[in-house]
Design an enzyme around this catalytic site. Structure first.
Site, PDB file in Angstrom:
ATOM      1  N   LYS A 208      35.069  53.482  58.503  1.00 55.68           N
ATOM      2  CA  LYS A 208      36.414  53.446  59.098  1.00 55.68           C
ATOM      3  C   LYS A 208      37.380  54.437  58.468  1.00 55.68           C
ATOM      4  CE  LYS A 208      36.140  49.117  61.482  1.00 55.68           C
ATOM      5  NZ  LYS A 208      36.706  47.877  61.940  1.00 55.68           N
TER       6      LYS A 208
ATOM      7  N   LYS B 256      26.275  49.532  66.620  1.00 54.92           N
ATOM      8  CA  LYS B 256      26.570  48.134  66.956  1.00 54.92           C
ATOM      9  C   LYS B 256      27.614  48.058  68.070  1.00 54.92           C
ATOM     10  CE  LYS B 256      30.419  46.507  64.203  1.00 54.92           C
ATOM     11  NZ  LYS B 256      31.147  45.298  64.053  1.00 54.92           N
TER      12      LYS B 256
ATOM     13  N   LYS C  25      34.374  46.385  69.374  1.00 54.20           N
ATOM     14  CA  LYS C  25      35.591  46.225  70.176  1.00 54.20           C
ATOM     15  C   LYS C  25      36.282  47.556  70.372  1.00 54.20           C
ATOM     16  CE  LYS C  25      36.894  41.913  67.998  1.00 54.20           C
ATOM     17  NZ  LYS C  25      37.647  41.521  66.826  1.00 54.20           N
TER      18      LYS C  25
HETATM   19  P1  ATP Z   1      35.017  46.242  65.454  1.00 57.61           P
HETATM   20  O1  ATP Z   1      33.736  46.312  66.217  1.00 57.61           O
HETATM   21  O2  ATP Z   1      36.162  46.776  66.244  1.00 57.61           O
HETATM   22  O3  ATP Z   1      34.924  46.777  64.081  1.00 57.61           O
HETATM   23  P2  ATP Z   1      34.305  43.559  64.984  1.00 57.61           P
HETATM   24  O4  ATP Z   1      33.962  43.025  66.321  1.00 57.61           O
HETATM   25  O5  ATP Z   1      33.215  43.967  64.063  1.00 57.61           O
HETATM   26  O6  ATP Z   1      35.334  44.704  65.255  1.00 57.61           O
HETATM   27  P3  ATP Z   1      35.468  41.038  64.062  1.00 57.61           P
HETATM   28  O7  ATP Z   1      36.298  40.645  65.196  1.00 57.61           O
HETATM   29  O8  ATP Z   1      36.114  40.782  62.795  1.00 57.61           O
HETATM   30  O9  ATP Z   1      35.159  42.587  64.073  1.00 57.61           O
HETATM   31  O10 ATP Z   1      34.053  40.304  64.147  1.00 57.61           O
HETATM   32  C1  ATP Z   1      33.988  38.928  64.306  1.00 57.61           C
HETATM   33  C2  ATP Z   1      32.579  38.433  64.105  1.00 57.61           C
HETATM   34  O11 ATP Z   1      31.690  39.036  65.047  1.00 57.61           O
HETATM   35  C3  ATP Z   1      31.969  38.736  62.723  1.00 57.61           C
HETATM   36  O12 ATP Z   1      31.260  37.601  62.271  1.00 57.61           O
HETATM   37  C4  ATP Z   1      31.032  39.873  62.971  1.00 57.61           C
HETATM   38  O13 ATP Z   1      29.963  39.880  62.059  1.00 57.61           O
HETATM   39  C5  ATP Z   1      30.556  39.554  64.362  1.00 57.61           C
HETATM   40  N1  ATP Z   1      30.130  40.770  65.059  1.00 57.61           N
HETATM   41  C6  ATP Z   1      30.872  41.872  65.309  1.00 57.61           C
HETATM   42  N2  ATP Z   1      30.171  42.786  66.009  1.00 57.61           N
HETATM   43  C7  ATP Z   1      28.942  42.255  66.190  1.00 57.61           C
HETATM   44  C8  ATP Z   1      27.750  42.706  66.854  1.00 57.61           C
HETATM   45  N3  ATP Z   1      27.708  43.885  67.461  1.00 57.61           N
HETATM   46  N4  ATP Z   1      26.676  41.896  66.858  1.00 57.61           N
HETATM   47  C9  ATP Z   1      26.699  40.669  66.276  1.00 57.61           C
HETATM   48  N5  ATP Z   1      27.801  40.170  65.637  1.00 57.61           N
HETATM   49  C10 ATP Z   1      28.898  40.952  65.582  1.00 57.61           C
END
Ligand code: ATP
Ligand code: LTN
Length: 326
Positions: free
Chosen positions: A111, A192, A195
């Site tokens: 990031k 991955k 968002k």
């Molecule tokens: P960004 O992708 O924008 O960095 P994020 O989705 O990783 O945001 P959070 O909203 O904090 O960030 O994630 C919430 C939960 O979702 C956490 O437990 C994270 O591990 C899980 N998570 C995020 N992305 C994935 C994914 N692609 N697959 C499985 N679990 C995920």
């Protein structure tokens, strides 16, 4: 009964990665454990946020927690910034974390991209996350695989503090699912699902309509050999779709491989569309019903009161052990 804590950032577009990796576990755990589920707004300001949007996204996540089945009568649902203990404990932990270990965090490296102007909060982000967890004497932290390194750091800090000040923290364990722990982007299955990715078709958001769900899946990247086989290193696209299918339906990947042996990607994708649409429709309907309700606000207020009561006890013990205050 064990205590469970987890959090999601209110940064919009909660996607099926968040749902299958994290939220689904939250729902399962609430029946036999004491669960706290937080909307971590302080984490989200590590990157710039529009104030109006931030508040709206906070309520979106709260409503989605509820809509996926987290019951505010069973679990404590609350907003991080409504409990001052998170920031207070974060400072104490900051003084017990090493700059070396923080600079090894892959999320920080991704990031900040080496920029001088990266906010310091991006660097100390894992410390605030450790504070979230340790503030509640948490035993179990259900998260997606991408958070493994942060959980390890939290454990290291807790053990380090306990070595200096015996009995200060409970050392937590991460809980990761086998299926759905890491959902990949639909357009670039080596990254991955996120968002923040620019291409909206790279993800399926929980609030997407049926048409958007269909388009995202039908456009998803696969390969040219046409064989439905789980092999993430060589067939990342179809492997990701198998993971998603399995996580939505509870059917194992091996059974899916057998079922679709000899079928083309088109037929497989059509069935996956149906599975995703069926799973997401009730969530969307429940969300629309409660998102603007007074009940939601009341649940968050009540959640913050209950979370504050637990956190104050921990902070009293921490300050006493560190010799802080009088
Ligand atoms: P960004 O992708 O924008 O960095 P994020 O989705 O990783 O945001 P959070 O909203 O904090 O960030 O994630 C919430 C939960 O979702 C956490 O437990 C994270 O591990 C899980 N998570 C995020 N992305 C994935 C994914 N692609 N697959 C499985 N679990 C995920
Ligand atoms: N960093 C996490 C969100 C998060 C979290 C937490 C998860 C913040 N504090 C405490 C579990 C426990 C992420 O998913 N990006």
């Amino acid at each position: 009964m064990k205590r469970v804590f987890s959090g999601v950032q209110p940064t919009g577009n909660i996607h099926i990665g968040n749902y299958l990796g994290a939220l689904k576990q939250f729902v399962e755990l609430q029946n036999d454990q004491e669960c706290l589920y937080c909307i971590v707004d302080l984490h989200s300001i590590t990157l710039p946020q529009d104030p109006k949007e931030l508040r709206s996204h906070t309520l979106d996540v709260a409503a989605l927690y509820w809509a996926v089945g987290i019951d505010p009568k069973k679990s404590i649902i609350f907003v991080q910034s409504d409990v001052p203990g998170h920031s207070e404990l974060a400072w104490i932990l900051t003084c017990n974390a090493y700059t070396g270990e923080l600079s090894r965090m892959t999320q920080f490296k991704d990031k900040s991209r080496g920029q001088e102007s990266a906010p310091a909060g991006l660097f100390t982000y894992p410390i605030l996350m450790a504070a979230d967890i340790l503030l509640y004497d948490t035993d179990i932290v259900p998260v997606g695989n991408d958070q493994k390194q942060h959980i390890e750091l939290c454990r290291d800090i807790a053990i380090r503090v306990n070595n200096k000040h015996k009995g200060t923290f409970t050392v937590p364990d991460g809980r990761f699912l086998k299926e759905g722990a890491r959902v990949m982007a639909l357009d670039e299955p080596d990254k991955k699902m996120s968002k923040s990715a620019e291409n909206a078709f790279s993800r399926i958001s929980l609030l997407d309509d049926d048409n958007k769900i269909k388009k995202s899946i039908m456009r998803a990247t696969t390969d040219s050999d046409g064989i439905i086989k789980y092999n993430p290193s060589e067939k990342s696209g179809i492997s990701n779709l198998l993971t998603i299918y399995s996580a939505f339906t509870g059917v194992s990947i091996e059974s899916l491989e057998k079922k679709y042996d000899g079928c083309g990607y088109g037929d497989f994708k059509k069935d996956l569309v149906e599975a995703a649409v069926t799973a997401l429709k009730p969530i969307r309907e429940q969300f629309n019903e409660i998102r603007h309700s007074q009940e939601l606000i009341d649940a968050l207020k009540n959640g913050a009161e209950r979370a504050n009561a637990i956190s104050e006890k921990t902070m009293k013990r921490v300050k006493e052990n560190f010799g802080l205050g009088i």
